[in-house]
Motif scaffolding. Structure first.
Motif, PDB file in Angstrom:
ATOM      1  N   GLY A  82     -15.619  29.834 -32.596  1.00 51.52           N
ATOM      2  CA  GLY A  82     -15.308  29.855 -31.166  1.00 51.52           C
ATOM      3  C   GLY A  82     -14.122  28.945 -30.916  1.00 51.52           C
ATOM      4  N   THR A  83     -14.268  28.040 -29.960  1.00 57.41           N
ATOM      5  CA  THR A  83     -13.186  27.084 -29.714  1.00 57.41           C
ATOM      6  C   THR A  83     -13.173  26.034 -30.824  1.00 57.41           C
ATOM      7  N   LEU A  84     -11.990  25.820 -31.372  1.00 55.95           N
ATOM      8  CA  LEU A  84     -11.831  24.885 -32.488  1.00 55.95           C
ATOM      9  C   LEU A  84     -11.284  23.545 -32.004  1.00 55.95           C
ATOM     10  N   ALA A  85     -10.432  23.628 -31.003  1.00 58.99           N
ATOM     11  CA  ALA A  85      -9.709  22.440 -30.532  1.00 58.99           C
ATOM     12  C   ALA A  85      -9.030  22.808 -29.228  1.00 58.99           C
ATOM     13  N   ALA A  99     -15.817  18.603 -33.419  1.00 61.43           N
ATOM     14  CA  ALA A  99     -16.346  17.915 -34.608  1.00 61.43           C
ATOM     15  C   ALA A  99     -17.326  18.792 -35.388  1.00 61.43           C
ATOM     16  N   ASP A 100     -17.820  19.860 -34.761  1.00 56.68           N
ATOM     17  CA  ASP A 100     -18.780  20.738 -35.448  1.00 56.68           C
ATOM     18  C   ASP A 100     -18.122  21.731 -36.414  1.00 56.68           C
ATOM     19  N   GLU A 101     -16.786  21.808 -36.397  1.00 56.12           N
ATOM     20  CA  GLU A 101     -16.142  22.760 -37.327  1.00 56.12           C
ATOM     21  C   GLU A 101     -16.193  22.252 -38.757  1.00 56.12           C
ATOM     22  N   ASN A 102     -16.141  23.195 -39.668  1.00 55.54           N
ATOM     23  CA  ASN A 102     -16.047  22.852 -41.091  1.00 55.54           C
ATOM     24  C   ASN A 102     -14.575  22.688 -41.450  1.00 55.54           C
ATOM     25  N   VAL A 119     -12.088  25.947 -41.560  1.00 50.74           N
ATOM     26  CA  VAL A 119     -10.916  25.950 -40.687  1.00 50.74           C
ATOM     27  C   VAL A 119      -9.937  24.900 -41.197  1.00 50.74           C
ATOM     28  N   ASP A 120      -8.701  25.317 -41.399  1.00 47.48           N
ATOM     29  CA  ASP A 120      -7.689  24.413 -41.942  1.00 47.48           C
ATOM     30  C   ASP A 120      -7.190  23.453 -40.852  1.00 47.48           C
ATOM     31  N   LEU A 121      -7.444  22.177 -41.066  1.00 47.35           N
ATOM     32  CA  LEU A 121      -7.105  21.172 -40.050  1.00 47.35           C
ATOM     33  C   LEU A 121      -5.609  21.136 -39.748  1.00 47.35           C
TER      34      LEU A 121
END
Ligand code: TQI
Ligand code: ZN
Ligand code: ZN
Length: 170
Positions: A82-85, A99-102, A119-121
């Motif tokens: 969903g929303t990543l950032a 913070a819940d993303e991998n 997800v690539d930071l």
């Protein structure tokens, strides 16, 4: 083609040296901090802007933090995917990550294969910094500011469209 926010907000001309700080409530490793430094560097390379990491979260131009769910700005995060950032247009400087993303930090292919919904930071950071500087979304599929990202993929190189957008603003 690139877009700008309504009214074309940007950081003022006398503010070419921008500072950023990480929320002290989520201590980050040097490796994670270096991912953000690289992401800022990609935009600094093509503009007269400079970005410096300072300690003071209360006085920096740009503030970066990882949060879960409702974190007080009316735009709650939603768990995995969903929303990543999100990042707000100038001169807000607020850059929040879910913070819940991998989050994948090292960016090597093996880490994507072993992490579900990776997800690539750096890819997300380059995109969100575009928003922080005043870019909206682009219709050019290869651009950093195109509003879709593929999980497990890395997209960190600015395209001509991204460069034209940022050089129009700065
Ligand atoms: N976050 C959205 C984004 O950054 C938030 C958003 C939606 C937004 N519409 C906006 C921000 C308009 C500014 C202006 O686009 S997200 C991507 C991409 C997201 C999405 O978590 O959906 C990336 C975060 F581009 F792939 F869709 C990072 Cl790279
Ligand atoms: Zn937020
Ligand atoms: Zn976006």
């Amino acid at each position: 083609h690139y877009t700008l926010f309504p009214g074309e907000p940007r950081w003022p001309r006398d503010r070419r040296d921008l500072t950023y700080a990480f929320d002290p409530r989520n201590p980050l490793t040097d490796e994670v901090k270096s991912v953000f430094a690289r992401a800022f560097g990609r935009w600094a390379e093509v503009t007269a802007l400079n970005f410096t990491n300072i300690e003071s979260f209360t006085t920096s131009d740009i503030t970066i933090g990882f949060y879960t769910g409702d974190h007080g700005d009316g735009e709650p995060f939603d768990g995995v995917l969903g929303t990543l950032a999100h990042a707000f247009s100038p001169p807000s400087g607020k850059f929040h990550l879910d913070a819940d993303e991998n989050w994948v930090v090292s960016g090597d292919l093996d880490s994507f294969l072993s992490v579900t919904a990776a997800v690539d930071l750096e890819s997300v950071a380059v995109h969100e910094i575009g928003h922080l500087l005043g870019l909206g979304h682009s219709s050019v599929e290869e651009s950093i500011m195109y509003p879709t990202i593929t999980t497990g993929k890395r997209k960190v190189d600015l395209t001509n469209d991204d460069v034209e957008g940022i050089q129009y603003l700065y």
